[in-house]
Design an enzyme around this catalytic site. Structure first.
Site, PDB file in Angstrom:
ATOM      1  N   LEU A 134      25.931   8.813  14.468  1.00  0.00           N
ATOM      2  CA  LEU A 134      25.799   7.729  13.489  1.00  0.00           C
ATOM      3  C   LEU A 134      24.420   7.822  12.855  1.00  0.00           C
ATOM      4  O   LEU A 134      23.429   8.085  13.549  1.00  0.00           O
ATOM      5  CB  LEU A 134      25.956   6.352  14.150  1.00  0.00           C
ATOM      6  CG  LEU A 134      27.358   5.857  14.493  1.00  0.00           C
ATOM      7  CD1 LEU A 134      27.268   4.550  15.277  1.00  0.00           C
ATOM      8  CD2 LEU A 134      28.211   5.661  13.245  1.00  0.00           C
ATOM      9  N   ASP A 135      24.346   7.572  11.544  1.00  0.00           N
ATOM     10  CA  ASP A 135      23.057   7.549  10.859  1.00  0.00           C
ATOM     11  C   ASP A 135      22.195   6.404  11.396  1.00  0.00           C
ATOM     12  O   ASP A 135      22.725   5.395  11.890  1.00  0.00           O
ATOM     13  CB  ASP A 135      23.247   7.343   9.357  1.00  0.00           C
ATOM     14  CG  ASP A 135      23.965   8.507   8.707  1.00  0.00           C
ATOM     15  OD1 ASP A 135      23.820   9.641   9.198  1.00  0.00           O
ATOM     16  OD2 ASP A 135      24.671   8.276   7.705  1.00  0.00           O
TER      17      ASP A 135
END
Length: 317
Positions: free
Chosen positions: A47-48
């Site tokens: 996930l960013d």
């Protein structure tokens, strides 16, 4: 507060983590290593830092399960802003375009819904340029940050559902007209939600990017069952999932005798009743002690190991 590591079972475990904004996936893995007392920790899909939500981690021998978790469908909650585009396709990137007032006005709720429908189903999607995909051995995001123009080739993905809330028409912090829309996206692995926002905005002629992104489900796993990153950082007891429980949620179950479990663990092929155990691409083979012996393929009553799950002290195999 405690910093004592949790006790990791001999076969390791799967851990669900609700990642906070600002944390990288690597940050979560590092904290999990300390919390679980093992270096062997991995995750099934990054996930960013801007994104929040569900990360599925494996520790010890259970990291072997991650290969079979990466391809699960995912569900996201997101907010899309139409009216401007950024270099990263999200709010953290530099703005590269702003739509004219008339163009934003032409983006009616009906046009937005119709365009979202065109982006639903089996589609071809070019990943966001700021992604971890490698281009000539270098991550795309590193090339973009170095000032290069990166255009990644399209790839097939499936958007099972692209459900939009009511558009909210307003102004951003510069006074430019924008449309904010909350959305729920259910999609195949490899789908970029930032690219979905970009493509929606481009198709409407106004540009688009994400202002919020939260992953709520990975396959059958829900973020409501995850530990948050604050609790993870504090250490102590964690809600660990046994590999057998995870594997039997994803695949049919094959119960083995003690002798069969030993034979399969030693790499021998087994014969089972084909009427009781139908053919399948993957089946969870479970020993009499509820130990996950392996993931296997069954064909015409013959069992072949795909992934074995050994037992080692401390879960550090």
């Amino acid at each position: 507060m405690t910093n004592d590591p949790a006790i990791l079972p001999a076969q390791g475990a799967i851990l669900l983590v609700d990642k906070a904004e600002g944390w990288t996936s690597h940050d979560v893995v590092a904290k999990s290593r300390r919390a679980l007392g093992t270096r062997k920790v991995g995750h099934a899909g990054t996930l960013d830092p801007m994104a929040t939500g569900l990360l599925v981690l494996g520790a010890g021998p259970s990291t072997r399960l991650l290969t079979h978790l990466v391809g699960l469908d995912k569900t996201y909650l997101t907010t899309i802003r139409l009216g401007s585009a950024t270099v990263t396709d999200d709010r953290e990137g530099e703005r590269i375009s702003t739509a004219e007032v008339d163009a934003v006005r032409r983006a009616t709720p009906e046009r937005i819904s119709a365009t979202a429908a065109d982006l639903t189903g089996d589609i071809e999607q070019a990943p966001s340029a700021v992604s971890a995909i490698k281009v000539d051995g270098q991550r795309a995001y590193d090339r973009v940050r170095a000032g290069e123009a990166v255009e990644l080739p399209k790839r097939p993905v499936t958007v099972h559902a692209f459900e939009l809330g009511e558009p909210r028409y307003g102004l951003d912090d510069t006074g430019a007209p924008v449309i904010d829309i909350d959305a729920t996206v259910r999609c195949s692995t490899g789908t970029y939600i930032r690219a979905l926002a970009r493509d929606l905005g481009n198709a409407l002629g106004v540009g688009g990017h994400l202002t919020m992104l939260r992953r709520t489900r990975v396959g059958p796993f829900d973020v409501v069952d995850a530990v948050d990153t604050e609790a993870l950082a504090q250490g102590g007891a964690l809600p660990l999932l046994a590999p057998t429980a995870v594997a039997t949620r994803l695949f049919p179950r094959l119960d083995l005798s003690a002798e069969q479990a030993v034979d399969l663990g030693n790499g021998k092929k087994l014969e089972v009743d084909s009427a009781v155990t139908p053919d399948g691409p993957l089946v969870a083979a479970v020993g009499p002690d509820e130990r996950l012996v392996g993931l296997v393929q069954v064909k015409h009553g013959r069992v072949r190991a795909v992934t074995n799950f050994p037992v080692t002290a401390g879960g550090d195999s």
